[in-house]
Design a protein around this motif. Structure first.
Motif, PDB file in Angstrom:
ATOM      1  N   LYS A 136      47.276  42.411  23.305  1.00  0.00           N
ATOM      2  CA  LYS A 136      47.392  42.131  24.751  1.00  0.00           C
ATOM      3  C   LYS A 136      48.161  40.835  24.925  1.00  0.00           C
ATOM      4  O   LYS A 136      47.614  39.751  24.719  1.00  0.00           O
ATOM      5  N   GLY A 165      42.705  48.966  27.279  1.00  0.00           N
ATOM      6  CA  GLY A 165      41.722  49.478  28.220  1.00  0.00           C
ATOM      7  C   GLY A 165      40.643  48.459  28.492  1.00  0.00           C
ATOM      8  O   GLY A 165      40.717  47.317  28.031  1.00  0.00           O
ATOM      9  N   ALA A 166      39.652  48.902  29.248  1.00  0.00           N
ATOM     10  CA  ALA A 166      38.491  48.040  29.518  1.00  0.00           C
ATOM     11  C   ALA A 166      37.638  48.058  28.274  1.00  0.00           C
ATOM     12  O   ALA A 166      36.731  48.882  28.124  1.00  0.00           O
ATOM     13  N   ASN A 167      37.923  47.171  27.366  1.00  0.00           N
ATOM     14  CA  ASN A 167      37.438  47.314  25.992  1.00  0.00           C
ATOM     15  C   ASN A 167      36.921  45.997  25.420  1.00  0.00           C
ATOM     16  O   ASN A 167      37.527  45.431  24.503  1.00  0.00           O
ATOM     17  N   ILE A 168      35.839  45.516  25.933  1.00  0.00           N
ATOM     18  CA  ILE A 168      35.245  44.324  25.307  1.00  0.00           C
ATOM     19  C   ILE A 168      34.684  44.752  23.951  1.00  0.00           C
ATOM     20  O   ILE A 168      33.831  45.638  23.853  1.00  0.00           O
ATOM     21  N   LYS A 284      46.455  41.025  32.841  1.00  0.00           N
ATOM     22  CA  LYS A 284      45.073  40.859  33.337  1.00  0.00           C
ATOM     23  C   LYS A 284      44.421  39.635  32.721  1.00  0.00           C
ATOM     24  O   LYS A 284      43.455  39.096  33.281  1.00  0.00           O
ATOM     25  N   ASN A 285      44.895  39.190  31.572  1.00  0.00           N
ATOM     26  CA  ASN A 285      44.288  37.996  30.962  1.00  0.00           C
ATOM     27  C   ASN A 285      44.548  36.745  31.798  1.00  0.00           C
ATOM     28  O   ASN A 285      43.727  35.824  31.823  1.00  0.00           O
ATOM     29  N   ASP A 341      40.318  47.539  33.138  1.00  0.00           N
ATOM     30  CA  ASP A 341      40.394  46.384  32.231  1.00  0.00           C
ATOM     31  C   ASP A 341      40.337  45.082  33.028  1.00  0.00           C
ATOM     32  O   ASP A 341      39.697  44.105  32.619  1.00  0.00           O
ATOM     33  N   THR A 344      36.584  44.528  33.954  1.00  0.00           N
ATOM     34  CA  THR A 344      35.707  44.111  32.850  1.00  0.00           C
ATOM     35  C   THR A 344      36.087  42.719  32.349  1.00  0.00           C
ATOM     36  O   THR A 344      35.234  41.890  32.038  1.00  0.00           O
ATOM     37  N   SER A 345      37.394  42.451  32.311  1.00  0.00           N
ATOM     38  CA  SER A 345      37.831  41.146  31.809  1.00  0.00           C
ATOM     39  C   SER A 345      37.425  40.026  32.757  1.00  0.00           C
ATOM     40  O   SER A 345      37.150  38.910  32.325  1.00  0.00           O
ATOM     41  N   GLY A 349      34.869  39.000  29.910  1.00  0.00           N
ATOM     42  CA  GLY A 349      35.821  38.752  28.822  1.00  0.00           C
ATOM     43  C   GLY A 349      35.808  37.286  28.388  1.00  0.00           C
ATOM     44  O   GLY A 349      35.239  36.418  29.070  1.00  0.00           O
ATOM     45  N   ARG A 350      36.437  37.039  27.252  1.00  0.00           N
ATOM     46  CA  ARG A 350      36.455  35.674  26.704  1.00  0.00           C
ATOM     47  C   ARG A 350      37.282  34.730  27.576  1.00  0.00           C
ATOM     48  O   ARG A 350      36.912  33.567  27.765  1.00  0.00           O
ATOM     49  N   ASN A 351      38.413  35.229  28.098  1.00  0.00           N
ATOM     50  CA  ASN A 351      39.228  34.377  28.965  1.00  0.00           C
ATOM     51  C   ASN A 351      38.421  33.939  30.188  1.00  0.00           C
ATOM     52  O   ASN A 351      38.430  32.772  30.574  1.00  0.00           O
TER      53      ASN A 351
HETATM   54  O1  LIG Z   1      40.815  42.739  26.661  1.00  0.00           O
HETATM   55  C1  LIG Z   1      39.615  42.578  26.735  1.00  0.00           C
HETATM   56  C2  LIG Z   1      38.715  43.536  27.391  1.00  0.00           C
HETATM   57  O2  LIG Z   1      39.382  44.726  27.706  1.00  0.00           O
HETATM   58  C3  LIG Z   1      38.987  41.358  26.214  1.00  0.00           C
HETATM   59  O3  LIG Z   1      39.412  40.303  26.974  1.00  0.00           O
HETATM   60  P1  LIG Z   1      39.202  38.839  26.423  1.00  0.00           P
HETATM   61  O4  LIG Z   1      40.249  38.585  25.377  1.00  0.00           O
HETATM   62  O5  LIG Z   1      39.318  37.956  27.613  1.00  0.00           O
HETATM   63  O6  LIG Z   1      37.811  38.826  25.833  1.00  0.00           O
END
Ligand SMILES: O=C(CO)COP(=O)(O)O
Ligand SMILES: NC(=O)C1=CN([C@@H]2O[C@H](COP(=O)(O)OP(=O)(O)OC[C@H]3O[C@@H](n4cnc5c(N)ncnc54)[C@H](O)[C@@H]3O)[C@@H](O)[C@H]2O)C=CC1
Length: 426
Positions: A136, A165-168, A284-285, A341, A344-345, A349-351
């Motif tokens: 990504k 995708g929406a994939n944590i 999306k990040n 995505d 969920t992000s 998500g980490r960001n």
């Molecule tokens: O791409 C992600 C979820 O789909 C994870 O996003 P992060 O890198 O912000 O954790």
């Protein structure tokens, strides 16, 4: 590697799969594909190679190589702890050895490392390999912007699709249900079961130059493809002359890729919009950082929803403006790789989490990343810088106020309190 058994198409060879990368998502995807290669011996060699950037870890009170621990205990104790990995997943510290004879290469590592890795792969892979990029991010150079799927494909002389995708990762590794999108627009020569996915691209919406030449109307509509040609993500006939997958292998098409990635807990939708899928995952990040900023400021769900709305609009606008010939709005609004995505992000998500903590504690996002992520890497911070550099060179910063605000907040030029006014006209 030839096997005595016949493969699905009656051929004598099976696809060998290598995952290039072994972080949080790299290890999770490796788990998924190793489960599927084991379940589909008619298509794939059972063992999956996972290239690991070797490092020392402390495990059972001993300092050991990460690959040794993974191969002995079937767990990536650093990047995906407490998840059992299949025994047919082989951690390999040698990139060259890991990709040797592999016909399917899955690229799954933080985007800042892919340039060096691809440089090392040149001339080391079989010419008829095909790739899937799970990365990504976007690649910005003086020449313009490109997607890692196209950059890897051109650099290695292979065709490369994209998975996003929406994939944590931690949820999927724990086998909690999720969806993903795989974009693969296979060259006609590989496409023995699906109808050609190289459609005549839609005519271009008026768009600005990304400094990458785009297809002329003639090329878009009438130029037939030769056997070794395919269209790139912008609808142009690619300069890369592809080597056909030998007929003794099962065809590399949507069915085969779905079989490789689909699990009961990981549902795959196959599409052809490689640009849309790749861009959704990258952009999306940036939006997730903004969501973290406003959440950290204590503004709650309404503010976060506003960020997502504006962010989605900028993602779609960016896609049409710079990848306009082939991109489909539906990829952003209907696919897991787009709006799902984004949601969920912006939720977990980490960001998002690092940006929130940075605002709450008054330190930089990079400091939170170093302190909290144990070596995992954020992609939003570097993507915000790269996208800003691309927009600034073209005088377009004001047309993407949210992307620009995120960059300026990271640089300390704006504060979170400025966001409402900066995006007010959107
Ligand atoms: O791409 C992600 C979820 O789909 C994870 O996003 P992060 O890198 O912000 O954790
Ligand atoms: N983690 C997640 O939930 C998801 C991540 N992604 C994307 O997948 C891609 C890969 O992310 P993750 O696997 O999560 O990585 P990660 O964030 O866990 O990063 C750590 C990885 O980087 C490697 N690394 C560190 N230094 C290196 C170097 N100098 N050279 C090469 N590799 C080095 C480490 O060995 C480790 O494998 C990213 O683009 C990310 O955006 C996509 C969906 C979900």
């Amino acid at each position: 590697m030839a096997s005595g058994l016949l493969s699905a198409n009656g051929g004598s060879r099976k696809h060998k799969v290598t995952v290039v990368g072994s972080g949080n998502w790299g290890s999770t995807i490796s788990k998924i594909v190793a489960e599927n290669t084991k379940g589909h011996p008619e298509l794939f060699e059972e063992d999956v190679q996972m290239w690991v950037y070797e490092e020392e870890v402390t495990y059972e009170d001993k300092t050991q190589k990460l690959t040794t621990v993974i191969n002995k205990h079937h767990e990536n104790v650093k990047y995906l702890p407490n998840i059992k990995l299949p025994t047919n997943l082989i951690a390999n510290p040698s990139l060259e050895d890991a990709v040797s004879e592999s016909t399917i290469l899955i690229f799954n590592l933080p985007h800042q490392f892919i340039h060096r890795i691809c440089g090392q792969l040149k001339g080391k892979i079989v010419p008829y390999a095909r790739g899937i990029s799970c990365i990504k991010g976007v690649n910005v150079t003086d020449e313009g912007i490109s997607l890692f799927s196209e950059w890897i494909g051109e650099g290695l002389g292979i065709y490369c699709g994209a998975l996003s995708g929406a994939n944590i990762a931690s949820e999927i590794a724990a086998e909690k249900w999720s969806e993903t999108t795989i974009a693969y627009d296979p060259p006609p020569m590989d496409n023995s079961r699906n109808p050609s996915r190289n459609p005549t691209p839609r005519s271009a919406t008026p768009n600005r130059s990304s400094d990458s030449p785009r297809a002329s109307a003639d090329e878009l509509s009438i130029t037939p493809l030769a056997d070794t040609q395919h269209r790139d993500v912008r609808g142009r006939i690619s300069k890369t002359r592809l080597t056909p997958v030998p007929p003794e292998y099962p065809p590399l098409d949507h069915d085969t890729f779905k079989t490789l990635f689909h699990r009961p807990y990981f549902h795959v939708r196959m599409v052809s919009d490689v640009a849309g899928v790749s861009l959704g995952g990258a952009l999306k990040n940036i939006v997730a950082l903004a969501a973290g900023f406003v959440d950290g400021r204590g503004w709650g769900d309404n503010a976060k929803a506003a960020i997502m709305r504006v962010g989605l609009l900028e993602m779609v606008k960016f896609g049409h403006e710079f990848f306009g010939e082939t991109i489909s709005t539906g990829t952003f609004t209907e696919e897991s790789a787009g709006v799902a995505d984004l949601i969920t992000s912006c939720s977990g998500g980490r960001n998002f989490r690092c940006a929130r903590k940075a605002v709450e504690t008054g330190v930089s996002v990079q400091d939170v990343e170093r302190a909290e992520l144990n070596g995992q890497k954020l992609q939003g911070t570097s993507t915000a810088v790269e996208v800003n550099s691309f927009l600034r060179r073209r005088g377009l910063e004001q047309e993407y106020p949210l992307f620009t605000a995120v960059y300026n907040i990271l640089e300390g030029r704006n504060s979170v309190d400025d966001i409402p006014n900066l995006v007010a006209r959107t």
